[in-house]
Design a protein around this motif. Structure first.
Motif, PDB file in Angstrom:
ATOM      1  N   SER A  28      -1.002   1.146   1.890  1.00 49.11           N
ATOM      2  CA  SER A  28      -1.042   0.681   0.503  1.00 49.11           C
ATOM      3  C   SER A  28       0.254  -0.033   0.131  1.00 49.11           C
ATOM      4  CB  SER A  28      -1.282   1.862  -0.431  1.00 49.11           C
ATOM      5  OG  SER A  28      -1.190   1.458  -1.772  1.00 49.11           O
ATOM      6  N   LEU A  29       1.382   0.508   0.538  1.00 49.27           N
ATOM      7  CA  LEU A  29       2.665  -0.139   0.254  1.00 49.27           C
ATOM      8  C   LEU A  29       2.785  -1.484   0.961  1.00 49.27           C
ATOM      9  CD1 LEU A  29       5.075   2.932   0.453  1.00 49.27           C
ATOM     10  CD2 LEU A  29       4.422   1.650  -1.585  1.00 49.27           C
ATOM     11  N   ILE A  30       2.296  -1.564   2.189  1.00 50.54           N
ATOM     12  CA  ILE A  30       2.337  -2.830   2.927  1.00 50.54           C
ATOM     13  C   ILE A  30       1.457  -3.875   2.254  1.00 50.54           C
ATOM     14  CG2 ILE A  30       1.668  -3.941   5.103  1.00 50.54           C
ATOM     15  CD1 ILE A  30       2.583  -1.351   6.515  1.00 50.54           C
ATOM     16  N   ARG A  31       0.260  -3.487   1.840  1.00 47.37           N
ATOM     17  CA  ARG A  31      -0.642  -4.421   1.154  1.00 47.37           C
ATOM     18  C   ARG A  31      -0.042  -4.904  -0.159  1.00 47.37           C
ATOM     19  NH1 ARG A  31      -5.990  -0.890   2.099  1.00 47.37           N
ATOM     20  NH2 ARG A  31      -6.311  -1.415   4.291  1.00 47.37           N
ATOM     21  N   ASP A  32       0.550  -3.992  -0.926  1.00 44.11           N
ATOM     22  CA  ASP A  32       1.181  -4.375  -2.182  1.00 44.11           C
ATOM     23  C   ASP A  32       2.348  -5.330  -1.942  1.00 44.11           C
ATOM     24  OD1 ASP A  32      -0.597  -2.876  -3.607  1.00 44.11           O
ATOM     25  OD2 ASP A  32       0.778  -1.213  -3.992  1.00 44.11           O
ATOM     26  N   ARG A  33       3.116  -5.084  -0.906  1.00 42.10           N
ATOM     27  CA  ARG A  33       4.257  -5.933  -0.579  1.00 42.10           C
ATOM     28  C   ARG A  33       3.797  -7.341  -0.217  1.00 42.10           C
ATOM     29  NH1 ARG A  33       9.889  -5.984  -0.905  1.00 42.10           N
ATOM     30  NH2 ARG A  33      10.647  -7.248   0.788  1.00 42.10           N
ATOM     31  N   LYS A  34       2.698  -7.442   0.543  1.00 37.81           N
ATOM     32  CA  LYS A  34       2.164  -8.747   0.920  1.00 37.81           C
ATOM     33  C   LYS A  34       1.624  -9.506  -0.285  1.00 37.81           C
ATOM     34  CE  LYS A  34       1.050  -7.844   5.735  1.00 37.81           C
ATOM     35  NZ  LYS A  34      -0.028  -7.744   6.739  1.00 37.81           N
TER      36      LYS A  34
END
Length: 56
Positions: A28-34
């Protein structure tokens, strides 16, 4: 070996559940960062470090 697994089944299941939960949080954090979302959930306009935090 089978005895050890049966004696520790609760601990094994809880550990597997926590690892899955941690993986979902990281994804979830990776998707939000992207997507360009910040970790604090608000915009950077009023942040004191808005110039240093994100490069344009």
């Amino acid at each position: 070996m089978l005895t050890w697994i049966s004696e520790n089944l609760g601990t094994i299941l809880i550990t597997i559940g926590l690892v899955i939960l941690l993986a979902l949080i990281v994804l979830s954090l990776i998707r939000d960062r992207k997507k360009g979302k910040t970790s604090c959930g608000c915009g950077c306009a009023h942040c004191a470090m808005h110039c240093a935090c994100h490069e344009k």
